[in-house]
Design an enzyme around this catalytic site. Structure first.
Site, PDB file in Angstrom:
ATOM      1  N   TYR A  81       6.915  -9.647   7.812  1.00 10.20           N
ATOM      2  CA  TYR A  81       6.549  -8.234   7.949  1.00 10.20           C
ATOM      3  C   TYR A  81       6.835  -7.765   9.371  1.00 10.20           C
ATOM      4  CZ  TYR A  81       3.985  -7.914   3.512  1.00 10.20           C
ATOM      5  OH  TYR A  81       3.648  -7.881   2.175  1.00 10.20           O
TER       6      TYR A  81
ATOM      7  N   ASP B 180       0.834  -1.203   0.000  1.00  9.24           N
ATOM      8  CA  ASP B 180       0.000   0.000   0.000  1.00  9.24           C
ATOM      9  C   ASP B 180       0.865   1.247   0.000  1.00  9.24           C
ATOM     10  OD1 ASP B 180      -1.996  -1.848   0.388  1.00  9.24           O
ATOM     11  OD2 ASP B 180      -2.222  -1.432   2.530  1.00  9.24           O
TER      12      ASP B 180
END
Length: 236
Positions: free
Chosen positions: A89, A28
């Site tokens: 992540y 994103d």
């Protein structure tokens, strides 16, 4: 990143061929990538002689915010996205009363009294294979839904260092906004707005709608993309 890298490739490849860059996945706007992997096809005679020369040539023309850290030849059947076996992540939370200016855009400023024991307990419930339908967002019109919302989380780690709180997730794959929705749910638990039982219910009952507590993009980092064997790791 892709536009910048493809523009750099067009300058580095002899003849200025339009090499197409294939990344391990999309992030994103506002999300950071420390270990993104991508591949492109290029005739051997059209580029620099080796990986180190590719790194120097690309970094000479890339914008300062984008850097090639390593380049190497990959097997013909390698694909940065489809060959990936897993990803890691990291999400950063700054707990200081005042967000340091140099942290702006790099961490979620979440101050106040947080129940970190409850956060850690909640994070453990993400381990294993679950249907994460309630931790996935719709990409919007025209984007097909994933074939499956089942994913396996192989590792969860919560660490504190001063005012810095990091949460790392490793898994075989992640849905759109999945990490941010997981962190958002953990934040609700840490702020005592919902309990660990509520979080466990989100995981155990995938039939409900996605919850609305999505952590900001600022604190999210793609740390690493994992491949089945060292020989398969490649790209620029």
């Amino acid at each position: 990143m892709q536009d910048a890298a493809e523009a750099a490739l067009a300058r580095v490849i002899k003849g200025g061929g339009g090499a197409r860059l294939h990344g391990s996945g999309r992030t994103d706007a506002g999300v950071h990538a420390l270990g993104q992997v991508a591949h492109f096809d290029c005739p051997v005679e059209a580029g620099p002689p080796d990986g180190a020369a590719w790194v120097r040539a690309l970094n000479a023309v890339l914008p300062a915010q984008v850097r090639a850290m390593a380049c190497r030849a990959a097997p013909p059947d390698f694909h940065a996205r489809f060959s990936a076996a897993g990803k890691r992540y990291r999400y950063r939370i700054c707990r200081a009363d005042i967000l340091p200016p140099l942290e702006a855009g790099l961490a979620w400023h979440l101050w106040g009294d947080l129940d970190l024991a409850a956060l850690r307990a909640g994070a453990e419930h993400f381990r294993g294979e679950h249907d994460f339908a309630r931790f996935a967002a719709n990409r919007g019109p025209g984007s097909p839904p994933p074939q499956s919302t089942v994913r396996r989380i192989t590792g969860v780690q919560v660490e504190e260092s001063g005012d810095d709180l990091t949460i790392e997730f490793s898994g075989d794959g992640f849905l759109y906004k999945m990490v941010r929705l997981m962190v958002g749910a953990l934040a609700r638990v840490a702020m005592r707005r919902d309990g660990v039982g509520w979080l466990r219910g989100l995981i155990g009952d995938p039939r409900g709608g996605a919850h609305a507590y999505c952590a900001p993009a600022d604190g999210l980092y793609l740390v690493a993309v994992e491949y089945p064997s060292p020989a398969a790791e490649g790209g620029a």
